[in-house]
Scaffold this motif. Structure first.
Motif, short mmCIF file in Angstrom:
data_model
loop_
_atom_site.label_atom_id
_atom_site.label_comp_id
_atom_site.label_asym_id
_atom_site.label_seq_id
_atom_site.Cartn_x
_atom_site.Cartn_y
_atom_site.Cartn_z
N ASN A 102 44.36 -2.59 6.30
CA ASN A 102 43.14 -2.16 6.99
C ASN A 102 43.41 -0.84 7.70
N GLY A 103 42.89 0.25 7.16
CA GLY A 103 43.11 1.55 7.77
C GLY A 103 43.22 2.64 6.72
N ARG A 104 43.98 3.68 7.06
CA ARG A 104 44.15 4.83 6.17
C ARG A 104 45.63 5.19 6.08
N ASP A 105 46.01 5.77 4.96
CA ASP A 105 47.40 6.20 4.78
C ASP A 105 47.78 7.30 5.77
N SER A 113 45.66 -7.88 6.47
CA SER A 113 45.00 -9.19 6.33
C SER A 113 45.71 -9.98 5.24
N PHE A 114 45.72 -11.31 5.40
CA PHE A 114 46.46 -12.19 4.49
C PHE A 114 45.50 -13.16 3.82
N PRO A 115 44.96 -12.79 2.66
CA PRO A 115 44.06 -13.68 1.92
C PRO A 115 44.72 -15.01 1.59
N HIS A 157 36.33 -7.22 16.09
CA HIS A 157 35.09 -6.47 15.90
C HIS A 157 35.36 -5.18 15.14
N VAL A 158 36.58 -4.66 15.25
CA VAL A 158 36.94 -3.43 14.54
C VAL A 158 36.94 -3.68 13.04
N LEU A 159 37.60 -4.75 12.61
CA LEU A 159 37.66 -5.05 11.18
C LEU A 159 36.30 -5.46 10.64
N ARG A 160 35.53 -6.16 11.44
CA ARG A 160 34.18 -6.52 11.00
C ARG A 160 33.33 -5.27 10.80
N ALA A 161 33.49 -4.29 11.69
CA ALA A 161 32.74 -3.04 11.55
C ALA A 161 33.16 -2.27 10.30
N MET A 162 34.38 -2.50 9.83
CA MET A 162 34.87 -1.86 8.61
C MET A 162 34.48 -2.63 7.36
N GLY A 163 33.67 -3.68 7.53
CA GLY A 163 33.18 -4.43 6.40
C GLY A 163 34.01 -5.62 5.99
N ARG A 164 35.02 -5.98 6.80
CA ARG A 164 35.83 -7.14 6.46
C ARG A 164 35.06 -8.40 6.84
N PRO A 165 34.97 -9.38 5.94
CA PRO A 165 34.31 -10.64 6.29
C PRO A 165 35.12 -11.37 7.36
N ASP A 166 34.44 -12.25 8.08
CA ASP A 166 35.07 -12.91 9.23
C ASP A 166 36.37 -13.61 8.87
N ALA A 167 36.38 -14.34 7.76
CA ALA A 167 37.58 -15.11 7.40
C ALA A 167 38.76 -14.20 7.14
N LEU A 206 38.85 -2.33 -0.74
CA LEU A 206 40.04 -2.88 -0.10
C LEU A 206 41.29 -2.19 -0.64
N GLU A 207 42.24 -1.93 0.24
CA GLU A 207 43.52 -1.38 -0.18
C GLU A 207 44.56 -2.48 -0.11
N MET A 208 45.24 -2.72 -1.20
CA MET A 208 46.27 -3.74 -1.22
C MET A 208 47.63 -3.10 -0.93
N ALA A 209 48.47 -3.86 -0.25
CA ALA A 209 49.80 -3.35 0.08
C ALA A 209 50.64 -3.16 -1.19
#
Length: 405
Positions: A287-290, A300-302, A332-342, A402-405
């Motif tokens: 979650n973020g930028r390079d 985040s850990f799906p 709230h930061v991740l939610r604002a970036m479009g990440r679903p709550d879970a 989404l960017e995957m590690a």
């Protein structure tokens, strides 16, 4: 063995050079007098305060700033936002609107909400999936009624750096003021150019290996603020109270020893080591930028329940959202970036610093890997994802990139 500490974005240890200086000031033979006192001891204290003010201006790369010492960035944010709102209300100014990004620190969001009591309209601006406020979004919101735009230069949860050089000219042209929350930026950016675009800047010592309980609001001389605290009229009437000389000197010393280029490169290398370990674990969302700050990596850990993950990592010094918020739910930061709550709830903020070592990274990631692997082994959702019946996007209903590690 000392447990690794990877929560520098919450607070940092005090640099030994800072604590050594403060120790010389606090005793009966030190410089402890009230700097407002007109006697030799008071003048000596005032000189210490003035030296720290000079260090603040040098750090910001601009001699035009004035300084109000506060208890930290939270108070500085409140003075910037509410102090401006009260001043505008008192003089009946036509500019009655404030703009804040949806990913701002809770101190900014809460202060902006409180500014409504002074007749301010507050608009919360959406950010892109990478956490940045786009020039197009800002341009659509700016008008002649906007008094203030408040942005975190470096986001405290994701390390995303706002593109101030692209945004500031529009703000300036509109006649609005720009407030930067720079608590996470000190020592993290290659230069101080962004500060020169701001009208108000909030700083905090304990985010850069200085003492807790001291910060500053830096402002341009033509910015009009109303005080939040009243009393003896210290600091040009903007923040009454006896100044804590040792804390102020400690902050000045911390600013003298901010992370340099070599240290930032070292932390970037540690961040890459952490990113590689997450890649080796697999199925991790970044979650973020390079090109974000070198000290923060949010992941985040799906396939893992957020509450179970937090419980499994309860002995590890990492962050789950902002340490300054009491909320236990999704960031709230991740939610604002479009990440679903879970997915937002199953996220960890790793933040590094001056005393972080490779061993700290390796030890922490061994704990994280064990915890996530164990939790995924009993997760029906992860089993379905492993079998190809779901992708991360379909499993969580993700509509943003989404960017995957």
């Amino acid at each position: 063995m000392t447990r690794p500490y990877l929560d520098y974005a919450a607070t940092t240890p005090v640099d030994p050079r800072v604590s050594a200086l403060m120790a010389t000031l606090e005793g009966p033979d030190g410089v402890f007098a009230n700097p407002s006192s007109d006697h030799p001891a008071g003048r000596a204290a005032a000189q210490r305060v003035a030296a720290a003010e000079s260090q603040v201006r040098e750090t910001l790369g601009d001699p035009g700033f004035r300084t109000v010492w506060t208890s930290g960035a939270t108070e500085a944010d409140n003075l910037a936002i509410l102090g401006l709102a009260r001043a505008l209300s008192k003089r009946g100014d036509a500019r009655r609107r404030m703009l804040v990004a949806a990913t701002e620190h809770s101190a900014v969001l809460a202060a902006a909400s409180a500014a409504r009591e002074y007749g301010m309209q507050v608009d919360t601006l959406p950010v892109a999936a990478d956490g940045r406020l786009s020039p197009q979004t800002l341009a659509a919101a700016l008008d002649t009624d906007v008094a203030l735009v408040s942005l975190a230069l470096v986001n405290n949860e994701t390390g995303v750096i706002q593109d101030v050089p692209a945004l500031a000219p529009m703000i300036r042209k509109s006649g609005a003021r720009l407030h930067l929350d720079a608590a996470q930026a000190l020592g993290r950016l290659p230069d101080a150019s962004a500060y020169g675009d701001a009208d108000l800047v909030s700083l905090s010592a304990h985010k850069c290996c200085g003492p807790k309980g001291i910060g500053a609001l830096c402002y341009r001389p033509d910015v009009r603020l109303a005080p939040l605290l009243h009393g003896g009229g210290q600091q040009a009437g903007l923040r009454s109270g006896t100044l804590p000389v040792a804390l102020i000197a400690g902050m000045g010393e911390a600013l003298r020893h901010l992370d340099d280029v070599a240290e930032r490169q070292r932390q970037r290398a540690l961040q890459r080591r952490l990113r590689q370990a997450l890649h080796d674990l697999g199925g991790v969302v970044l979650n973020g930028r390079d090109d974000g700050a070198p000290h923060i990596l949010n992941a985040s850990f799906p396939g893992v329940h957020g509450g179970a993950l937090r419980a499994a990592l309860s002995d590890l010094s990492v962050g789950f959202g902002s340490a300054c918020s009491r909320r236990d739910g999704p960031s709230h930061v991740l939610r604002a970036m479009g990440r679903p709550d879970a997915l937002a709830y199953a996220s960890v903020r790793f933040s590094l610093g001056r005393f972080t070592t490779e061993a700290d990274i390796d030890t922490a990631m061994a704990t994280v890997t064990d915890a996530v692997t164990t939790l995924r082994s009993v997760s029906p959702l992860w089993r379905e994802m492993s079998e190809g019946r779901h992708t991360v996007d379909s499993a969580y209903g993700v509509t943003t990139a989404l960017e995957m590690a």
